[in-house]
Design a protein around this motif. Structure first.
Motif, short mmCIF file in Angstrom:
data_model
loop_
_atom_site.label_atom_id
_atom_site.label_comp_id
_atom_site.label_asym_id
_atom_site.label_seq_id
_atom_site.Cartn_x
_atom_site.Cartn_y
_atom_site.Cartn_z
N SER A 22 49.96 98.92 48.34
CA SER A 22 49.53 98.19 49.89
C SER A 22 47.83 97.90 49.66
O SER A 22 47.35 97.15 50.27
CB SER A 22 49.60 99.27 51.02
N LYS A 23 47.07 98.84 49.00
CA LYS A 23 45.80 98.46 48.71
C LYS A 23 45.62 97.33 47.98
O LYS A 23 44.92 96.52 48.06
CB LYS A 23 45.15 99.68 47.84
N SER A 24 46.70 96.94 46.96
CA SER A 24 46.35 96.01 46.17
C SER A 24 47.00 94.67 46.72
O SER A 24 46.36 93.49 46.67
CB SER A 24 47.58 96.15 44.95
N VAL A 25 47.88 94.75 47.75
CA VAL A 25 48.18 93.48 48.66
C VAL A 25 47.08 93.42 49.63
O VAL A 25 46.76 92.11 49.83
CB VAL A 25 49.50 93.76 49.35
N GLU A 26 46.39 94.56 50.11
CA GLU A 26 45.24 94.28 50.96
C GLU A 26 44.11 93.35 50.28
O GLU A 26 43.60 92.43 50.81
CB GLU A 26 44.73 95.51 51.51
N SER A 27 43.89 93.87 49.10
CA SER A 27 42.68 93.07 48.25
C SER A 27 43.13 91.57 47.96
O SER A 27 42.27 90.87 48.36
CB SER A 27 42.76 93.91 46.84
N ALA A 28 44.28 91.47 47.69
CA ALA A 28 44.60 90.11 47.30
C ALA A 28 44.68 89.08 48.80
O ALA A 28 44.35 87.97 48.50
CB ALA A 28 46.22 90.14 46.99
N VAL A 29 45.00 89.80 49.79
CA VAL A 29 44.86 88.96 51.18
C VAL A 29 43.64 88.50 51.28
O VAL A 29 43.41 87.50 51.78
CB VAL A 29 45.77 89.59 52.05
N ARG A 30 42.78 89.59 51.14
CA ARG A 30 41.37 89.48 51.40
C ARG A 30 40.83 88.35 50.40
O ARG A 30 40.06 87.47 51.08
CB ARG A 30 40.61 90.84 51.25
N ARG A 31 41.09 88.31 49.25
CA ARG A 31 40.74 87.17 48.40
C ARG A 31 41.12 86.09 48.76
O ARG A 31 40.41 85.05 48.54
CB ARG A 31 41.05 87.69 46.96
N GLU A 32 42.40 86.05 49.28
CA GLU A 32 43.20 84.62 49.66
C GLU A 32 42.07 84.02 50.91
O GLU A 32 42.12 82.92 51.03
CB GLU A 32 44.52 84.91 50.13
N LYS A 33 41.82 85.09 51.82
CA LYS A 33 41.12 84.35 53.06
C LYS A 33 39.67 83.97 52.59
O LYS A 33 39.27 83.10 53.00
CB LYS A 33 41.01 85.76 54.06
N LYS A 34 38.96 84.78 51.65
CA LYS A 34 37.76 84.29 51.09
C LYS A 34 37.76 83.11 50.15
O LYS A 34 36.73 82.46 50.06
CB LYS A 34 37.30 85.45 50.22
N GLY A 35 38.99 82.87 49.77
CA GLY A 35 39.26 81.43 48.92
C GLY A 35 38.79 81.75 47.48
O GLY A 35 39.02 80.73 46.65
#
Length: 74
Positions: free
Chosen positions: A17-30
């Motif tokens: 879940s931490k890994s997914v959270e990080s990926a979604v955050r990076r997606e939002k950041k671009g």
């Protein structure tokens, strides 16, 4: 009729879940990119970001169920 009992225990581990959270955050950041070694295009889909996060978690050895054959090969 036989009712199916819900399985006890988590489907995904905390590290996943931490890994997914990080990926979604990076997606939002671009900054999240698709493909091997991040050479592909910029990820704009939330679903794709989640898939990338789960894939990264698998590579790290986190508790993540195996991919279905229907999900494609990569």
């Amino acid at each position: 009729m036989a009712n199916k009992k819900k399985s006890s225990g988590r489907k995904y581990g905390e590290a996943a879940s931490k890994s997914v959270e990080s990926a979604v955050r990076r997606e939002k950041k671009g900054t999240l990119r698709s493909g091997k070694w991040g050479k592909g295009g910029k990820v704009t889909s939330r679903k794709q970001a989640i898939a990338i996060g789960l894939s990264e978690a698998r590579k790290k050895g986190a508790k993540v169920p195996k991919r279905n054959a229907a999900e494609g090969n990569a």
